[in-house]
Design a protein around this motif. Structure first.
Motif, PDB file in Angstrom:
ATOM      1  N   GLU A   1      41.116   7.723 -13.812  1.00 29.29           N
ATOM      2  CA  GLU A   1      41.801   7.523 -15.087  1.00 29.29           C
ATOM      3  C   GLU A   1      43.285   7.903 -14.976  1.00 29.29           C
ATOM      4  OE1 GLU A   1      39.776   9.469 -18.284  1.00 29.29           O
ATOM      5  OE2 GLU A   1      37.955   8.291 -18.010  1.00 29.29           O
ATOM      6  N   ASP A   2      43.575   9.012 -14.263  1.00 33.19           N
ATOM      7  CA  ASP A   2      44.972   9.376 -14.031  1.00 33.19           C
ATOM      8  C   ASP A   2      45.695   8.252 -13.297  1.00 33.19           C
ATOM      9  OD1 ASP A   2      44.590  11.744 -15.249  1.00 33.19           O
ATOM     10  OD2 ASP A   2      44.367  12.926 -13.411  1.00 33.19           O
ATOM     11  N   LEU A   3      44.998   7.707 -12.321  1.00 30.93           N
ATOM     12  CA  LEU A   3      45.580   6.633 -11.520  1.00 30.93           C
ATOM     13  C   LEU A   3      45.899   5.421 -12.389  1.00 30.93           C
ATOM     14  CD1 LEU A   3      46.335   5.438  -8.813  1.00 30.93           C
ATOM     15  CD2 LEU A   3      43.932   4.941  -8.410  1.00 30.93           C
ATOM     16  N   ILE A   4      44.980   5.100 -13.306  1.00 32.98           N
ATOM     17  CA  ILE A   4      45.208   3.949 -14.191  1.00 32.98           C
ATOM     18  C   ILE A   4      46.486   4.151 -14.994  1.00 32.98           C
ATOM     19  CG2 ILE A   4      44.305   2.737 -16.221  1.00 32.98           C
ATOM     20  CD1 ILE A   4      41.481   3.226 -15.066  1.00 32.98           C
ATOM     21  N   GLN A   5      46.679   5.376 -15.477  1.00 30.53           N
ATOM     22  CA  GLN A   5      47.894   5.668 -16.239  1.00 30.53           C
ATOM     23  C   GLN A   5      49.151   5.411 -15.407  1.00 30.53           C
ATOM     24  OE1 GLN A   5      48.117   6.169 -19.450  1.00 30.53           O
ATOM     25  NE2 GLN A   5      45.898   5.928 -19.470  1.00 30.53           N
TER      26      GLN A   5
ATOM     27  N   GLN B   1      34.882   7.128 -24.741  1.00 30.01           N
ATOM     28  CA  GLN B   1      35.952   8.123 -24.596  1.00 30.01           C
ATOM     29  C   GLN B   1      36.962   7.632 -23.557  1.00 30.01           C
ATOM     30  OE1 GLN B   1      32.754   8.961 -24.636  1.00 30.01           O
ATOM     31  NE2 GLN B   1      32.570  10.241 -26.463  1.00 30.01           N
ATOM     32  N   GLN B   2      36.428   6.999 -22.516  1.00 23.28           N
ATOM     33  CA  GLN B   2      37.330   6.503 -21.483  1.00 23.28           C
ATOM     34  C   GLN B   2      38.278   5.444 -22.051  1.00 23.28           C
ATOM     35  OE1 GLN B   2      35.718   4.198 -18.016  1.00 23.28           O
ATOM     36  NE2 GLN B   2      36.746   5.860 -16.912  1.00 23.28           N
ATOM     37  N   ALA B   3      37.713   4.524 -22.812  1.00 27.49           N
ATOM     38  CA  ALA B   3      38.543   3.490 -23.423  1.00 27.49           C
ATOM     39  C   ALA B   3      39.621   4.141 -24.286  1.00 27.49           C
ATOM     40  CB  ALA B   3      37.676   2.552 -24.250  1.00 27.49           C
ATOM     41  N   ALA B   4      39.204   5.151 -25.061  1.00 27.36           N
ATOM     42  CA  ALA B   4      40.157   5.828 -25.931  1.00 27.36           C
ATOM     43  C   ALA B   4      41.236   6.534 -25.121  1.00 27.36           C
ATOM     44  CB  ALA B   4      39.411   6.826 -26.818  1.00 27.36           C
ATOM     45  N   ARG B   5      40.842   7.103 -23.967  1.00 21.12           N
ATOM     46  CA  ARG B   5      41.799   7.867 -23.170  1.00 21.12           C
ATOM     47  C   ARG B   5      42.818   6.980 -22.461  1.00 21.12           C
ATOM     48  NH1 ARG B   5      37.216  11.309 -21.686  1.00 21.12           N
ATOM     49  NH2 ARG B   5      36.815   9.890 -19.967  1.00 21.12           N
ATOM     50  N   VAL B   6      42.352   5.858 -21.897  1.00 25.62           N
ATOM     51  CA  VAL B   6      43.249   5.138 -20.994  1.00 25.62           C
ATOM     52  C   VAL B   6      43.937   3.918 -21.593  1.00 25.62           C
ATOM     53  CG1 VAL B   6      41.958   5.883 -18.960  1.00 25.62           C
ATOM     54  CG2 VAL B   6      41.453   3.659 -19.992  1.00 25.62           C
ATOM     55  N   SER B   7      43.407   3.354 -22.675  1.00 29.81           N
ATOM     56  CA  SER B   7      43.905   2.028 -23.044  1.00 29.81           C
ATOM     57  C   SER B   7      44.824   2.041 -24.250  1.00 29.81           C
ATOM     58  CB  SER B   7      42.723   1.098 -23.326  1.00 29.81           C
ATOM     59  OG  SER B   7      42.083   1.485 -24.515  1.00 29.81           O
ATOM     60  N   GLU B   8      45.681   1.011 -24.317  1.00 28.08           N
ATOM     61  CA  GLU B   8      46.521   0.812 -25.505  1.00 28.08           C
ATOM     62  C   GLU B   8      45.820  -0.091 -26.508  1.00 28.08           C
ATOM     63  OE1 GLU B   8      48.990   0.161 -22.525  1.00 28.08           O
ATOM     64  OE2 GLU B   8      48.998   2.340 -22.624  1.00 28.08           O
ATOM     65  N   LYS B   9      45.137  -1.120 -25.943  1.00 28.39           N
ATOM     66  CA  LYS B   9      44.415  -2.056 -26.808  1.00 28.39           C
ATOM     67  C   LYS B   9      42.938  -2.013 -26.426  1.00 28.39           C
ATOM     68  CE  LYS B   9      47.954  -4.684 -28.556  1.00 28.39           C
ATOM     69  NZ  LYS B   9      48.134  -5.297 -29.858  1.00 28.39           N
TER      70      LYS B   9
END
Lengths: 259, 334
Positions: free
Chosen positions: A189-193, A209-217
Motif C-alpha cells: 500500500e505504501d508502494l502504491i502511494q 479499508q484498503q480501498a479507503a486507504r489507498v484510492s482517490e476514487k
C-alpha cells in the motif's frame, strides 16, 4: 507517461453469457482508482478488459469502447500485445517466473521488446525498478537467486518491479494483497502511494479499508444474482463513497450488510 | 455441551484414545505399495545379474577361444567380440541419435500445438490420434517402412547426396551414388523417429498442459506474444519434462529391434555416412538376427552385447537425471 482512461458503454461477454453490463466510467491519470464489490460482481473481469487480458479466455469479447488518452483499445488496428505493453498488470497471487533469477524476472518484459541493452543499462534498469518497488535493499545482494526464493510479499513487489520496468502508462492490480500478510500488505500500500505520482493505478480489492486507504476514487460493482451480469452501481470520490454513498446497495455493502 | 456419555447414549461409537490402532486397509495398502516398490528393484537386480552371469564367459574370454566357437566372429579377419560390440554400439547410438534429432522437435511442436494453439475439439482428436500411433506394433512399422516409406525416400536420399554431399553425414559412396534400396541408417532413424514421436508427444503435452495459468498470464500481461509466452513460461516450466520424455523415447529407440531388423541393410563399420547401405547395425537387431542359430558360447556373447545395451541405457538415464537436477532450484517445484 501516465494516461487517463475513459470507458463508454462496455459490455463483456463470455461466449453468449453477459458477464458485465454497460459500464461507463473515467479513470484519472496519476491517481489511484479502486474497484470494490462482492465476489463474482465482474470487477476483475472488467479490470482485465482494460489491458485486453480477458481475451486469454476463449470466447471472451467486449462491446463498447475503452479510450486511453482518446485511443480506443478495441480499435481493429490496435494490437492487444501492444496494449499490454502500455498497461501493466499485477495479479492476485505473486507470479514471478520460477525458472528465472530475480534480475531476469525484472528484465523479462524489457527483453520482449527485443531491444539489445548494454550490461550497465540493464543493471541500472534492474536497480531503478527494484528501488521503485521498494525491494532493492532486500535483494541487492542476491539478484541471481530464483525469484521464488523470496517471501510472498517480496515476490509481489518483484512482480510490481517487473511491471514498472517496461514503463507502462497504467498499472492494473487485481487484488494484489489478498495472498499477503498484513505487514506485506502495508508495504504494497505504501508502494502504491509512491507509484501514483508516475502511474495511473487501478486496483481491485476485497478489502474496503484498503480501498479507503489507498484510492482517490472508488467504483462499486454489484450483481443482482447468480447468472445475472455484474454492473457498476456508482463511482465517486473515495471519501464520498465511504461516508455518503448515493445508492442504498453501496451503503449496505460498505457497512458490512452483505458481501 | 455434549459429554462423552451424551454421545454414547446417542449411539455414536467412540474410540478410546488408548485403543490399539485398527487400520487394516491402511496397513494392507502400505504393505502392497512396499511390495510393489521392492518388486521392481528385485526385477532390475535379477535382470542385471542374469546379464552379468550369462555374459561372464564371453567377457572374460581373454584367450580368444570364444571367437573360434562363435560363427559370427571371424578371428581370421582379426575380429573379436569387443570389436563387434564397438561397431554395434556405434550403430545403435547413431541411429537412435538420428531418430531423436527428428522426433524431439516434431514432438514438441505437436505437443505445443495440442496444448496451446489448437482449438479444443481439434486438440483432443489430434491427441487421441497421436496416442494411436503408439499402439501400432513395431513389426508393422517395419513392414510399412520397408515397403512404403523407403521407396518414397530413396530419390530424396539421392538428392541429398547430390546437393548436400559435402556434409559428411550425407556423403555418397565413392562412385557418387547412394544405396538404391534405401535400406540405410537414415531410413531406420526416420522409422524409429515415427515410433518414438507418440511417446515424447504424450509426455510433453501433459507437461505443457500443467504450466501454471499464473505464469502464462504473467508473460501475456507484460505484452508477450503467444510464442514469447511459450518461451517464457511453458518451455522453462516443461524443461525437465521434455528431457524426461526425450529419454523415454531414446530408451525405446535404443532397444527397438524389429523395425530396424526389417529395414536396415546391415554391416559393421564406424561410418558416419547414413545414406549408404551395409554400414551399420544395432545391438538389438544384431542379437535378434544371430540368436536363432547361436550355440551356447554364441548366446553368451550375444548376452554380453545385451549387457552393453543395458549399460548404455542406464548411462543415458543417469545423464538425463543429472541434467534435470542441475537447475532444480529454479524448477518452480518449490
Amino acid at each position: 507517461m501516465s494516461k487517463r482512461i475513459d470507458v463508454n458503454n462496455l459490455n463483456v461477454y463470455y461466449g453468449g453469457f453477459l458477464a458485465v453490463e454497460d459500464v461507463s466510467l473515467s479513470i484519472e491519470a496519476k491517481s489511484v482508482t479502486a474497484f470494490i464489490g462482492p465476489s463474482g460482481c465482474g470487477k476483475s473481469t472488467f479490470l482485465r478488459t482494460l489491458n485486453r487480458m480477458h481475451e486469454v479466455i476463449p470466447g471472451a469479447r467486449v462491446e463498447g469502447e475503452v479510450l486511453m488518452d482518446g485511443v480506443n483499445l478495441y480499435d481493429p488496428q490496435v494490437d492487444p500485445v501492444a496494449v499490454r505493453r502500455h498497461v501493466g498488470m499485477v495479479f492476485q497471487r505473486p507470479n514471478p517466473f520460477p525458472t528465472m533469477s530475480i534480475e531476469e524476472n525484472v528484465l523479462a518484459g524489457v527483453k520482449l521488446n527485443s531491444k539489445r541493452m548494454s550490461k550497465s543499462d540493464s543493471q541500472d534498469l534492474v536497480e531503478s525498478s527494484l528501488r521503485g518497488a521498494n525491494l532493492w535493499e532486500e535483494v541487492k545482494d542476491r539478484l541471481d537467486k530464483p525469484g521464488s526464493s523470496l517471501s510472498g510479499g517480496q515476490q509481489q513487489r518483484l512482480c510490481i518491479a517487473r511491471a514498472i520496468a517496461i514503463k507502462p502508462d497504467v498499472l492494473l492490480m487485481d487484488e494484489p494483497c489478498s495472498a499477503l500478510d498484513p505487514i506485506s500488505t502495508l508495504a504494497i500500500e505504501d508502494l502504491i502511494q509512491e507509484l501514483k505520482s508516475e502511474y495511473t493505478i487501478v486496483i481491485v480489492t476485497h478489502n474496503m479499508q484498503q480501498a479507503a486507504r489507498v484510492s482517490e476514487k472508488t467504483a462499486f460493482f454489484n450483481i443482482a444474482g447468480t447468472g445475472k451480469p455484474g454492473k457498476l452501481i456508482e463511482m465517486d470520490d473515495t471519501t464520498t463513497i465511504f461516508s455518503a454513498p448515493a445508492e442504498k446497495a453501496t451503503e449496505d455493502y460498505i457497512s458490512g450488510r452483505f458481501g | 455441551m455434549t459429554t462423552t456419555q451424551d454421545r454414547q447414549s446417542a449411539g455414536v461409537e467412540i474410540t478410546p484414545l488408548t485403543a490399539p490402532a485398527q487400520r487394516t486397509a491402511n496397513t494392507a495398502f502400505r504393505g502392497l505399495s512396499i511390495t510393489a516398490a521392492s518388486l521392481i528393484l528385485v526385477t532390475l537386480a535379477a535382470v542385471a545379474t542374469f546379464l552379468l552371469v550369462e555374459a561372464w564367459p564371453a567377457i572374460t574370454d581373454a584367450s580368444g577361444e570364444l571367437a573360434d566357437k562363435v560363427s559370427w566372429i571371424r578371428p581370421d579377419e582379426g575380429q573379436s567380440l569387443i570389436e563387434i560390440a564397438g561397431y554395434l554400439i556405434f550403430g545403435t547410438v547413431l541411429i537412435s541419435a538420428i531418430a531423436l534429432l527428428i522426433a524431439t522437435p516434431l514432438s514438441i511442436g505437436i505437443a505445443l500445438f495440442i496444448s496451446h494453439y489448437a482449438p479444443r475439439k481439434l486438440a483432443s482428436g489430434l491427441g487421441y490420434l497421436i496416442d494411436l500411433l503408439a499402439a501400432i506394433p513395431s513389426v508393422v512399422y517395419g513392414l510399412w517402412g520397408a515397403i512404403v516409406l523407403i521407396p518414397v525416400l530413396q530419390p530424396f536420399y539421392q538428392w541429398l547426396a547430390d546437393y548436400l554431399g559435402w556434409i559428411p553425414l550425407f556423403a555418397p559412396a565413392d562412385d557418387g551414388t547412394v544405396s538404391n534400396t534405401g535400406r540405410v541408417a537414415l531410413s531406420a532413424g526416420i522409422v524409429l523417429a515415427i515410433m518414438v514421436i507418440p511417446i515424447i508427444t504424450a509426455v510433453t503435452r501433459e507437461v505443457f498442459l500443467q504450466t501454471p495459468k499464473l505464469h502464462e498470464e504473467a508473460a501475456l500481461a507484460m505484452g508477450a506474444t503467444r510464442w514469447e509466452m511459450v518461451r517464457m513460461a511453458v518451455f522453462p516450466f516443461g524443461r525437465s519434462g521434455i528431457i524426461g520424455a526425450t529419454m523415454l523415447g531414446l530408451g525405446r529407440a535404443l532397444g527397438e529391434t524389429m523395425a530396424v531388423y526389417m529395414i536396415l541393410s546391415v554391416g559393421l563399420t564406424y561410418s558416419f555416412q547414413i545414406l549408404n547401405a551395409a554400414n551399420h547395425n544395432t545391438i538389438a537387431s544384431y542379437i535378434a538376427g544371430q540368436f536363432p542359430e547361436a550355440n551356447s558360447q554364441g548366446v553368451s556373447a550375444l548376452i554380453a552385447l545385451g549387457l552393453a545395451l543395458f549399460v548404455i541405457t542406464l548411462l543415458v538415464n543417469m545423464l538425463a537425471r543429472w541434467i534435470v537436477s542441475r537447475r532444480s532450484e529454479f524448477s518452480g517445484a518449490n
